[in-house]
Scaffold this active site. Structure first.
Site, mmCIF file in Angstrom:
data_model
loop_
_atom_site.group_PDB
_atom_site.id
_atom_site.type_symbol
_atom_site.label_atom_id
_atom_site.label_comp_id
_atom_site.label_asym_id
_atom_site.label_seq_id
_atom_site.Cartn_x
_atom_site.Cartn_y
_atom_site.Cartn_z
ATOM 1 N N THR A 183 -1.782 10.885 5.765
ATOM 2 C CA THR A 183 -1.193 12.273 4.972
ATOM 3 C C THR A 183 -2.683 12.965 4.721
ATOM 4 O OG1 THR A 183 0.580 11.141 4.080
ATOM 5 C CG2 THR A 183 0.152 13.499 3.451
ATOM 6 N N ASP A 219 0.917 -1.147 -0.062
ATOM 7 C CA ASP A 219 -0.146 -0.016 0.214
ATOM 8 C C ASP A 219 0.937 1.147 -0.178
ATOM 9 O OD1 ASP A 219 -2.087 1.812 0.362
ATOM 10 O OD2 ASP A 219 -2.262 1.596 2.493
ATOM 11 N N ASN A 264 1.346 8.608 0.461
ATOM 12 C CA ASN A 264 2.202 9.796 0.316
ATOM 13 C C ASN A 264 3.394 9.873 1.311
ATOM 14 O OD1 ASN A 264 0.535 11.582 -1.885
ATOM 15 N ND2 ASN A 264 -0.987 11.047 -0.538
ATOM 16 N N THR A 305 0.483 27.144 25.766
ATOM 17 C CA THR A 305 0.393 27.152 24.272
ATOM 18 C C THR A 305 0.710 25.647 23.791
ATOM 19 O OG1 THR A 305 1.435 29.294 24.268
ATOM 20 C CG2 THR A 305 1.555 28.049 22.193
ATOM 21 N N ASP A 323 -10.112 6.868 6.833
ATOM 22 C CA ASP A 323 -8.761 6.519 6.895
ATOM 23 C C ASP A 323 -7.825 7.922 7.036
ATOM 24 O OD1 ASP A 323 -6.224 5.772 6.104
ATOM 25 O OD2 ASP A 323 -7.060 4.568 4.243
ATOM 26 N N ILE A 379 4.807 3.606 3.064
ATOM 27 C CA ILE A 379 4.727 2.459 2.101
ATOM 28 C C ILE A 379 4.515 1.197 2.959
ATOM 29 C CG2 ILE A 379 5.296 0.966 0.313
ATOM 30 C CD1 ILE A 379 6.873 3.123 -0.751
ATOM 31 N N VAL A 380 3.453 0.828 3.198
ATOM 32 C CA VAL A 380 2.921 -0.326 3.982
ATOM 33 C C VAL A 380 3.137 -1.569 3.236
ATOM 34 C CG1 VAL A 380 1.347 -1.314 5.574
ATOM 35 C CG2 VAL A 380 1.610 1.122 5.277
ATOM 36 N N ALA A 426 -7.182 4.084 -5.435
ATOM 37 C CA ALA A 426 -7.123 2.594 -5.150
ATOM 38 C C ALA A 426 -6.972 2.409 -3.666
ATOM 39 C CB ALA A 426 -5.521 2.343 -5.682
ATOM 40 N N ASP A 427 -6.521 3.205 -2.688
ATOM 41 C CA ASP A 427 -6.468 3.171 -1.502
ATOM 42 C C ASP A 427 -8.297 2.955 -0.954
ATOM 43 O OD1 ASP A 427 -6.758 5.553 -1.991
ATOM 44 O OD2 ASP A 427 -5.874 6.197 0.234
#
Length: 264
Positions: A136, A10, A13, A188, A133, A16-17, A112-113
């Site tokens: 990114t 998979d 961005n 902050t 999902d 990669i899995v 595709a994902d």
């Protein structure tokens, strides 16, 4: 279809899995950083090193499937798999057979994902489904009770939003993505963490409520992606957290469409 081990890739961005799957069971998961300038030999070397570190015997793979949202990396990884494993990879696309109907204005535009995530969701849960999902980019996909992929929403991911906040301001520091003890921050850094963590959780809750209103019924909500584990516990909606959803979908897609692949 009886087969040996499947390499599921998979390409996102940022990461990669890699999934090693046998008979639907995920045996190993590894991650690489996405390198848009990487060439096939570079990726072949990285894959070889990853397999060695994980104790994976590459000769056991009998098939490979790739889901990618980074076109310039797809062919490099596909060629790397060919060189290293001698396998032709099946690449996920809208023309594939799936367990759903794509009801978008342009069905060919479905990423595709999102295909893999929806297929994975339908293999585990009864529709209608709302699939969140968080990578990114954060995507929300909706599949109705008739197994039609209706569409959804795309939003800046948590990391992207935080990076934009710190880059566009002079006095705000960089902070980690984690929830502070209280929603009302007293300094902050906690204020920023609250905005990112609790704010994203409220955004997800709100989108789920609006989408269910449009569907006219409650849906099974599933969350996946690298950052979902941090945000889902903060949501007030009932959400199933399934970090392996896309890999499960890739296994199903390979079974439905392969092996037009194979060694050679």
């Amino acid at each position: 279809m009886t087969m040996g081990e499947l390499l599921a890739v998979d390409i996102g961005n940022t990461n990669i899995v890699l999934g090693r799957i046998e008979n639907g069971k995920i045996l190993n998961i590894a991650r690489l950083a996405t390198d848009r300038s990487g060439l096939p030999p570079d990726y072949a070397l990285r894959l070889r090193q990853t397999f060695a570190m994980e104790g994976i015997d590459p000769s056991r793979f009998q098939g490979a499937i790739i889901s990618s949202v980074v076109p310039q990396v797809t062919n490099a990884v596909k060629e790397a798999v060919k060189r290293l494993l001698g396998l032709k990879s099946l690449v996920v696309g809208p023309e594939m057979r799936t367990n759903m109907t794509v009801a978008l204005d342009d069905p060919g535009s479905l990423a595709a994902d999102l295909i893999a995530g929806a297929v994975g969701g339908l293999s585990c849960y009864a529709p209608p489904l709302i699939i969140v999902d968080m990578g990114t980019a954060s995507t929300i996909s909706v599949v109705d009770g008739d197994r039609r992929f209706l569409g959804g929403a795309i939003m800046p991911g948590v990391g992207v939003s935080l990076a934009a906040l710190t880059a566009g301001t002079s006095l705000l520091p960089g902070v980690s993505i984690e929830a502070p003890d209280h929603c009302i921050g007293a300094n902050t850094e906690d204020c920023m963490k609250s905005g990112v963590a609790y704010g994203t959780a409220c955004q997800i809750d709100g989108m789920i409520a609006r989408m269910e209103e449009e569907l006219g019924q409650k849906a099974v909500v599933i969350a996946t992606g690298g950052l979902a584990g941090c945000i889902v516990p903060l949501c007030r909606s009932e959400i199933q957290y399934d970090p392996d959803l896309v890999l499960k979908g890739l296994w199903i897609l390979y079974r439905m469409n392969g092996p037009e692949t194979g060694r050679g």
